[in-house]
Write a protein that holds these residues in place. Structure first.
Motif, mmCIF file in Angstrom:
data_model
loop_
_atom_site.group_PDB
_atom_site.id
_atom_site.type_symbol
_atom_site.label_atom_id
_atom_site.label_comp_id
_atom_site.label_asym_id
_atom_site.label_seq_id
_atom_site.Cartn_x
_atom_site.Cartn_y
_atom_site.Cartn_z
ATOM 1 N N GLU A 214 0.832 -1.195 0.000
ATOM 2 C CA GLU A 214 0.000 0.000 0.000
ATOM 3 C C GLU A 214 0.866 1.245 0.000
ATOM 4 O O GLU A 214 2.017 1.214 0.429
ATOM 5 N N SER A 215 0.302 2.334 -0.517
ATOM 6 C CA SER A 215 0.974 3.627 -0.525
ATOM 7 C C SER A 215 -0.036 4.703 -0.194
ATOM 8 O O SER A 215 -1.205 4.607 -0.566
ATOM 9 N N ASP A 216 0.437 5.726 0.464
ATOM 10 C CA ASP A 216 -0.388 6.887 0.782
ATOM 11 C C ASP A 216 0.005 7.997 -0.188
ATOM 12 O O ASP A 216 1.172 8.353 -0.291
ATOM 13 N N TYR A 217 -0.983 8.526 -0.899
ATOM 14 C CA TYR A 217 -0.732 9.633 -1.821
ATOM 15 C C TYR A 217 -1.822 10.676 -1.618
ATOM 16 O O TYR A 217 -3.000 10.377 -1.780
ATOM 17 N N ARG A 218 -1.398 11.849 -1.204
ATOM 18 C CA ARG A 218 -2.314 12.963 -0.943
ATOM 19 C C ARG A 218 -3.430 12.578 0.024
ATOM 20 O O ARG A 218 -4.594 12.898 -0.190
ATOM 21 N N GLY A 219 -3.069 11.838 1.062
ATOM 22 C CA GLY A 219 -4.018 11.487 2.100
ATOM 23 C C GLY A 219 -4.932 10.314 1.793
ATOM 24 O O GLY A 219 -5.796 9.971 2.594
ATOM 25 N N LYS A 220 -4.747 9.677 0.658
ATOM 26 C CA LYS A 220 -5.558 8.509 0.304
ATOM 27 C C LYS A 220 -4.656 7.288 0.197
ATOM 28 O O LYS A 220 -3.547 7.378 -0.334
ATOM 29 N N ILE A 221 -5.137 6.160 0.705
ATOM 30 C CA ILE A 221 -4.373 4.912 0.650
ATOM 31 C C ILE A 221 -4.724 4.170 -0.639
ATOM 32 O O ILE A 221 -5.893 3.986 -0.967
ATOM 33 N N TYR A 222 -3.702 3.738 -1.359
ATOM 34 C CA TYR A 222 -3.862 2.936 -2.575
ATOM 35 C C TYR A 222 -3.252 1.567 -2.311
ATOM 36 O O TYR A 222 -2.209 1.459 -1.675
ATOM 37 N N TYR A 223 -3.922 0.529 -2.811
ATOM 38 C CA TYR A 223 -3.501 -0.856 -2.578
ATOM 39 C C TYR A 223 -3.062 -1.493 -3.890
ATOM 40 O O TYR A 223 -3.612 -1.189 -4.951
ATOM 41 N N PHE A 224 -2.096 -2.395 -3.788
ATOM 42 C CA PHE A 224 -1.481 -2.985 -4.975
ATOM 43 C C PHE A 224 -1.422 -4.504 -4.868
ATOM 44 O O PHE A 224 -1.356 -5.054 -3.774
ATOM 45 N N CYS A 225 -1.408 -5.151 -6.018
ATOM 46 C CA CYS A 225 -1.368 -6.613 -6.052
ATOM 47 C C CYS A 225 0.049 -7.140 -5.857
ATOM 48 O O CYS A 225 0.230 -8.301 -5.511
ATOM 49 N N SER A 226 1.062 -6.292 -6.074
ATOM 50 C CA SER A 226 2.443 -6.752 -5.972
ATOM 51 C C SER A 226 3.370 -5.593 -5.622
ATOM 52 O O SER A 226 3.008 -4.422 -5.750
ATOM 53 N N GLU A 227 4.571 -5.935 -5.220
ATOM 54 C CA GLU A 227 5.580 -4.921 -4.923
ATOM 55 C C GLU A 227 5.963 -4.161 -6.196
ATOM 56 O O GLU A 227 6.227 -2.959 -6.162
ATOM 57 N N HIS A 228 5.973 -4.858 -7.329
ATOM 58 C CA HIS A 228 6.300 -4.216 -8.601
ATOM 59 C C HIS A 228 5.327 -3.070 -8.901
ATOM 60 O O HIS A 228 5.755 -1.961 -9.235
ATOM 61 N N CYS A 229 4.030 -3.331 -8.762
ATOM 62 C CA CYS A 229 3.034 -2.291 -9.033
ATOM 63 C C CYS A 229 3.158 -1.145 -8.032
ATOM 64 O O CYS A 229 3.034 0.024 -8.399
ATOM 65 N N LYS A 230 3.427 -1.470 -6.779
ATOM 66 C CA LYS A 230 3.609 -0.427 -5.766
ATOM 67 C C LYS A 230 4.791 0.461 -6.122
ATOM 68 O O LYS A 230 4.708 1.684 -6.059
ATOM 69 N N ASN A 231 5.894 -0.130 -6.538
ATOM 70 C CA ASN A 231 7.077 0.643 -6.908
ATOM 71 C C ASN A 231 6.815 1.516 -8.135
ATOM 72 O O ASN A 231 7.293 2.653 -8.197
ATOM 73 N N GLN A 232 6.062 0.986 -9.101
ATOM 74 C CA GLN A 232 5.701 1.778 -10.281
ATOM 75 C C GLN A 232 4.910 3.008 -9.857
ATOM 76 O O GLN A 232 5.166 4.119 -10.317
ATOM 77 N N PHE A 233 3.936 2.799 -8.987
ATOM 78 C CA PHE A 233 3.094 3.887 -8.493
ATOM 79 C C PHE A 233 3.921 4.908 -7.714
ATOM 80 O O PHE A 233 3.814 6.110 -7.945
ATOM 81 N N ASP A 234 4.760 4.430 -6.804
ATOM 82 C CA ASP A 234 5.564 5.319 -5.972
ATOM 83 C C ASP A 234 6.508 6.181 -6.803
ATOM 84 O O ASP A 234 6.827 7.303 -6.416
ATOM 85 N N GLY A 235 6.936 5.687 -7.938
ATOM 86 C CA GLY A 235 7.845 6.436 -8.815
ATOM 87 C C GLY A 235 7.184 7.634 -9.455
ATOM 88 O O GLY A 235 7.834 8.658 -9.701
ATOM 89 N N ASN A 236 5.873 7.543 -9.735
ATOM 90 C CA ASN A 236 5.163 8.638 -10.384
ATOM 91 C C ASN A 236 3.658 8.474 -10.172
ATOM 92 O O ASN A 236 2.927 8.103 -11.085
#
Length: 67
Positions: A39-61
């Motif tokens: 999971e990642s927090d972006y602008r106060g909202k939590i986003y959930y991911f199926c894998s670490e790869h997708c989380k890292n993609q999201f966190d990058g941009n």
């Protein structure tokens, strides 16, 4: 079978994992994610991911994946 699933969920919760009843959609690939393992927090909202790869993609941009 249902008792086995409930038992497994309890065991996983001891290690900090949880399974949510509501399906969540990974904003990167569109797959369902029922776990809060990635999971990642972006602008106060939590986003959930199926894998670490997708989380890292999201966190990058994150703005690429959030409208």
């Amino acid at each position: 079978m249902e008792n086995r699933v409930k038992s497994l969920i309890k065991k996983l919760s001891r290690f900090g994992f949880s399974v949510k009843e509501k399906d969540r959609i990974d904003p990167v690939c569109g797959m369902k994610s029922t776990s809060d393992l990635f999971e990642s927090d972006y602008r106060g909202k939590i986003y959930y991911f199926c894998s670490e790869h997708c989380k890292n993609q999201f966190d990058g941009n994150p703005s690429t994946y959030v409208k």
